[in-house]
Scaffold this motif. Structure first.
Motif, PDB file in Angstrom:
ATOM      1  N   VAL A  59       0.784  -1.043   0.058  1.00 14.95           N
ATOM      2  CA  VAL A  59      -0.178  -0.174  -0.068  1.00 14.95           C
ATOM      3  C   VAL A  59       0.790   1.356  -0.007  1.00 14.95           C
ATOM      4  O   VAL A  59       0.739   2.186  -0.736  1.00 14.95           O
ATOM      5  CB  VAL A  59      -1.006   0.015   1.437  1.00 14.95           C
ATOM      6  N   ALA A 138      -2.169   2.627   6.071  1.00 11.87           N
ATOM      7  CA  ALA A 138      -1.727   1.611   5.278  1.00 11.87           C
ATOM      8  C   ALA A 138      -1.900   0.246   5.980  1.00 11.87           C
ATOM      9  O   ALA A 138      -2.425  -0.970   5.247  1.00 11.87           O
ATOM     10  CB  ALA A 138      -0.146   1.573   4.980  1.00 11.87           C
ATOM     11  N   HIS A 140      -4.209  -0.364   7.929  1.00 13.10           N
ATOM     12  CA  HIS A 140      -5.830  -0.644   8.014  1.00 13.10           C
ATOM     13  C   HIS A 140      -6.115  -0.878   6.659  1.00 13.10           C
ATOM     14  O   HIS A 140      -7.129  -1.919   6.619  1.00 13.10           O
ATOM     15  CB  HIS A 140      -6.393   0.556   8.401  1.00 13.10           C
ATOM     16  N   GLU A 141      -5.764  -0.449   5.545  1.00  9.37           N
ATOM     17  CA  GLU A 141      -6.165  -0.665   4.283  1.00  9.37           C
ATOM     18  C   GLU A 141      -5.776  -2.150   4.038  1.00  9.37           C
ATOM     19  O   GLU A 141      -6.588  -2.945   3.234  1.00  9.37           O
ATOM     20  CB  GLU A 141      -5.382   0.163   3.501  1.00  9.37           C
ATOM     21  N   SER A 145      -8.240  -5.224   3.231  1.00 14.77           N
ATOM     22  CA  SER A 145      -8.252  -5.879   1.813  1.00 14.77           C
ATOM     23  C   SER A 145      -8.157  -7.490   2.141  1.00 14.77           C
ATOM     24  O   SER A 145      -8.767  -8.451   1.381  1.00 14.77           O
ATOM     25  CB  SER A 145      -6.907  -5.648   1.112  1.00 14.77           C
TER      26      SER A 145
END
Length: 158
Positions: A59, A138, A140-141, A145
């Motif tokens: 990310v 990043a 968390h993303e 995902s």
């Protein structure tokens, strides 16, 4: 990495050592090319589990700003993100360890690919570090995902 980039990264890393000259000499003499450097002076290190760390790094690499240095431990089971000094003392996160003042980090010579500890993002020598708030986003993303992927796999099963 080119020779001048490596020298710049070496100088920056060695400047964190109590004796930078001895640090450079130790790197040259150590067959593994690894030295111990103190955290908490120029940087702290946030240590993430491998899968989450790799996903978060992916990310970060999508963003316009270059991430700070990132180390991979033996087998890639843990990744260490270099963040501003003082971050580790205030970081609260499940599964994330912090190495700050009073901790020592095994640091490989920049540009060397062998050994149990290796660079995924080599220091640029200018002191670029990963912003902890951006790293948190990043993470968390990356976690979201992974959760979406797991949920999709569960829905597809008969």
């Amino acid at each position: 990495m080119q020779g001048s980039d490596i020298r710049t990264a070496v100088e920056w890393l060695a400047s964190a050592a109590p004796d930078p000259h001895a640090c450079r000499r130790q790197w040259e003499r150590n067959p593994l090319g690894v030295v111990l450097l103190p955290a908490g002076r120029h940087w702290d290190v946030l240590i993430l589990p491998g899968e989450l760390g790799r996903s978060a790094l992916a990310v970060l690499k999508l963003l316009p700003a270059r991430p700070g240095p990132v180390l991979a431990g033996s087998g890639g089971t843990r990744l260490g993100f270099f963040v501003p000094a003082g971050t580790a003392a205030h970081w609260i996160g499940t599964g994330v360890r912090g190495a700050g003042r009073g901790s020592w980090i095994a640091v490989p010579y920049p540009g060397r690919a062998r050994g149990s500890v290796r660079w995924l993002v080599v220091p640029d020598g200018r002191g670029t570090l990963t912003d902890p708030a951006v790293l948190e986003l990043a993470m968390h993303e990356a976690a979201a995902s992974r959760a979406e992927g797991s949920a999709g796999n569960r829905r597809r099963r008969p």
